[in-house]
Design a protein around this motif. Structure first.
Motif, mmCIF file in Angstrom:
data_model
loop_
_atom_site.group_PDB
_atom_site.id
_atom_site.type_symbol
_atom_site.label_atom_id
_atom_site.label_comp_id
_atom_site.label_asym_id
_atom_site.label_seq_id
_atom_site.Cartn_x
_atom_site.Cartn_y
_atom_site.Cartn_z
ATOM 1 N N VAL A 71 6.042 -10.235 -14.061
ATOM 2 C CA VAL A 71 5.872 -8.786 -13.907
ATOM 3 C C VAL A 71 5.443 -8.474 -12.476
ATOM 4 O O VAL A 71 5.984 -7.566 -11.836
ATOM 5 N N ASP A 72 4.491 -9.247 -11.952
ATOM 6 C CA ASP A 72 4.038 -9.030 -10.570
ATOM 7 C C ASP A 72 5.169 -9.242 -9.574
ATOM 8 O O ASP A 72 5.325 -8.471 -8.626
ATOM 9 N N ALA A 73 5.986 -10.284 -9.790
ATOM 10 C CA ALA A 73 7.114 -10.551 -8.885
ATOM 11 C C ALA A 73 8.143 -9.432 -8.965
ATOM 12 O O ALA A 73 8.716 -9.033 -7.947
ATOM 13 N N LEU A 74 8.392 -8.902 -10.161
ATOM 14 C CA LEU A 74 9.326 -7.787 -10.309
ATOM 15 C C LEU A 74 8.829 -6.569 -9.545
ATOM 16 O O LEU A 74 9.578 -5.942 -8.789
ATOM 17 N N LEU A 75 7.553 -6.234 -9.722
ATOM 18 C CA LEU A 75 6.993 -5.073 -9.018
ATOM 19 C C LEU A 75 7.071 -5.277 -7.511
ATOM 20 O O LEU A 75 7.380 -4.342 -6.773
ATOM 21 N N ASN A 76 6.805 -6.485 -7.057
ATOM 22 C CA ASN A 76 6.902 -6.786 -5.629
ATOM 23 C C ASN A 76 8.332 -6.614 -5.130
ATOM 24 O O ASN A 76 8.564 -6.071 -4.047
ATOM 25 N N SER A 77 9.306 -7.061 -5.944
ATOM 26 C CA SER A 77 10.718 -6.941 -5.521
ATOM 27 C C SER A 77 11.145 -5.483 -5.451
ATOM 28 O O SER A 77 12.054 -5.125 -4.716
ATOM 29 N N LEU A 78 10.489 -4.644 -6.247
ATOM 30 C CA LEU A 78 10.782 -3.208 -6.259
ATOM 31 C C LEU A 78 9.875 -2.432 -5.293
ATOM 32 O O LEU A 78 9.926 -1.221 -5.236
ATOM 33 N N HIS A 79 9.011 -3.182 -4.580
ATOM 34 C CA HIS A 79 8.067 -2.620 -3.622
ATOM 35 C C HIS A 79 7.119 -1.631 -4.297
ATOM 36 O O HIS A 79 6.837 -0.563 -3.776
ATOM 37 N N MET A 80 6.642 -2.023 -5.508
ATOM 38 C CA MET A 80 5.752 -1.159 -6.273
ATOM 39 C C MET A 80 4.335 -1.726 -6.346
ATOM 40 O O MET A 80 3.546 -1.298 -7.173
ATOM 41 N N THR A 81 4.016 -2.716 -5.520
ATOM 42 C CA THR A 81 2.669 -3.286 -5.584
ATOM 43 C C THR A 81 1.771 -2.635 -4.565
ATOM 44 O O THR A 81 2.169 -1.917 -3.703
#
Length: 81
Positions: A71-81
């Motif tokens: 989940v953290d990697a997905l958010l990072n890939s979407l620039h949502m962190t």
């Protein structure tokens, strides 16, 4: 790309590969971010229902700590962190 949910999926960026033991044997699973496309859901042996959650709510419901990393990697890939 066909998905277990009965929907098509458009793959995005690659997420971390997970390695763990399953039934005492090593298993490697590769993941990608994906955007849901058209399709029709029917419960099956892989997925019994669909539930769309916010990232925070999804992290709370996950049973495997390694999945929180995804989940953290997905958010990072979407620039949502």
């Amino acid at each position: 790309m066909a998905e277990e949910t009965g929907h098509t999926a458009r793959p995005g960026s690659e997420l971390p590969t997970m390695r763990y033991l399953a039934n005492g044997r090593p298993k490697e699973v590769r993941y990608w971010a994906a955007e849901a496309g058209p399709g029709t859901f029917a419960p099956n042996t892989e997925v019994d229902r669909l539930l769309w959650l916010s990232p925070t709510a999804a992290r709370v419901r996950l049973t495997q700590p390694r999945d929180r990393t995804l989940v953290d990697a997905l958010l990072n890939s979407l620039h949502m962190t």
